[in-house]
Scaffold this motif. Structure first.
Motif, short mmCIF file in Angstrom:
data_model
loop_
_atom_site.label_atom_id
_atom_site.label_comp_id
_atom_site.label_asym_id
_atom_site.label_seq_id
_atom_site.Cartn_x
_atom_site.Cartn_y
_atom_site.Cartn_z
N ALA A 116 0.83 -1.21 0.00
CA ALA A 116 0.00 0.00 0.00
C ALA A 116 0.87 1.26 0.00
CB ALA A 116 -0.91 0.00 1.23
N ILE A 117 0.19 2.38 -0.28
CA ILE A 117 0.91 3.66 -0.34
C ILE A 117 1.24 4.15 1.08
CG2 ILE A 117 0.68 6.09 -1.04
CD1 ILE A 117 -1.06 5.06 -3.39
N TYR A 118 2.45 4.67 1.22
CA TYR A 118 2.94 5.14 2.52
C TYR A 118 2.31 6.49 2.83
CZ TYR A 118 6.48 6.00 6.16
OH TYR A 118 7.13 6.23 7.35
N GLN A 119 1.13 6.45 3.43
CA GLN A 119 0.44 7.69 3.78
C GLN A 119 -0.57 7.40 4.89
OE1 GLN A 119 -1.60 8.75 0.10
NE2 GLN A 119 -3.33 7.43 0.59
N VAL A 270 6.07 -3.39 2.63
CA VAL A 270 4.70 -3.13 3.06
C VAL A 270 4.21 -1.82 2.43
CG1 VAL A 270 3.30 -2.48 5.06
CG2 VAL A 270 4.91 -4.40 5.21
N ALA A 271 5.05 -0.78 2.52
CA ALA A 271 4.60 0.53 2.07
C ALA A 271 5.49 1.08 0.96
CB ALA A 271 4.60 1.49 3.25
N ARG A 272 4.89 1.95 0.16
CA ARG A 272 5.60 2.56 -0.95
C ARG A 272 5.40 4.07 -0.87
NH1 ARG A 272 8.18 1.32 -6.19
NH2 ARG A 272 8.83 3.44 -6.62
N ALA A 273 6.48 4.81 -0.74
CA ALA A 273 6.37 6.28 -0.70
C ALA A 273 6.11 6.78 -2.10
CB ALA A 273 7.66 6.87 -0.15
#
Ligand SMILES: [Zn+2]
Ligand SMILES: [Zn+2]
Length: 284
Positions: A116-119, A270-273
């Motif tokens: 998921a997106i890192y936000q 896990v996360a993508r900036a």
């Protein structure tokens, strides 16, 4: 009567004194466990992100609403190499979907994927994992990553799972490596060996908290190496980290693995900036 006899045994009134102590100790820990359970019923926990009351006794201390709010990245709308979400970019027929960065640059890894997106709430969740060592959360993330692997079985096939290592000193200070909190349960789910010691970080991250893009790439260049004597030849490696920011860390790890003879390296985070504004060739 039976009850009375049982409690007599429990308190070991007729037992020799050494046994008596052991039984007393056992009873004490049983009472402690029972009172813990009672506390969680009488004082239920709050969601560690939104502070809503957790209505059921969850292992993951985050409510279903917050878990469902993570902005998932779907395989149909990403750069085929680095997994960057390609918002609204038109796919040209029979042409691979590539982000501007991958059109100009070759990474050390074969491809990378993120859950998921890192936000928003995911940033909080990653911080909980990183600094509070919440293992059930690592397991929850591992389940999501195993679903990702299942959705692209051929492309993401691997022989071993390896966490991105921390520098020895950093791991000693923190007491654990947060990437391994995800990679270990992931390896178990995928029925693959978990090789936490295959890679090591030989160069520490600079103390400065915020690094520019260039500094990030510079700080990890040559910072990883495979451990002497480890078997890497011909291995397909699934490399796991919590967040992919620039891709510099995964790139540096992948280069070390490839140099040691790895057949392929797939990065999984896990996360993508993502960068704001939306990606353009200027931004990249
Ligand atoms: Zn919540
Ligand atoms: Zn890309």
């Amino acid at each position: 009567m039976a009850k009375a006899r049982r409690s007599n045994t429990l308190f070991s009134a007729q037992n020799p004194s050494s046994k008596k102590g052991a039984l007393r100790e056992g009873l004490r820990s049983w009472l402690a466990a029972a009172s813990d359970a009672l506390v969680s019923v009488v004082f239920p926990a709050d969601c560690r992100i939104c502070n809503e009351l957790l209505v059921d006794s969850r292992r993951v201390p985050i409510c279903p609403k917050c878990l469902a709010s993570f902005a998932r990245i779907f395989a149909s709308t990403i750069c085929e190499i680095c997994g960057y979400p390609l918002f609204g970019l038109q796919q040209k027929e029979r042409q691979p979907q590539l982000c501007p960065a991958c059109q100009n640059k070759t990474y050390g890894f074969d491809c990378a994927r993120s859950f998921a997106i890192y936000q928003g709430p995911l940033v909080r969740a990653i911080l909980l994992l990183k600094f509070k060592q919440i293992e059930p959360l690592g397991q929850w993330f591992a389940e999501r990553l195993s679903e990702l692997v299942a959705s692209e079985r051929d492309k993401l096939a691997a022989d071993v799972v390896v966490p991105v290592p921390l520098h020895r000193q950093r791991e000693r200070e923190r007491g654990y490596n947060q990437a391994a909190l995800i990679s270990k349960p992931l390896a178990k789910r995928l029925h693959l060996p978990h090789k936490a010691l295959l890679l090591m970080r030989t160069k520490a991250r600079p103390d400065k908290r915020i690094l520019t893009l260039e500094e990030r790439w510079e700080s990890v260049r040559g910072a990883f190496a495979t451990r002497p004597g480890s078997q890497v030849d011909n291995l397909r490696v699934l490399l796991v980290d919590d967040v992919l920011t620039t891709g510099a860390t995964l790139d540096a790890c992948a280069r070390a693995l490839r140099e040691a003879g790895a057949k392929s390296v797939v990065g999984l985070t896990v996360a993508r900036a993502i960068r704001n504004p939306l990606p353009s060739s200027v931004e990249w």
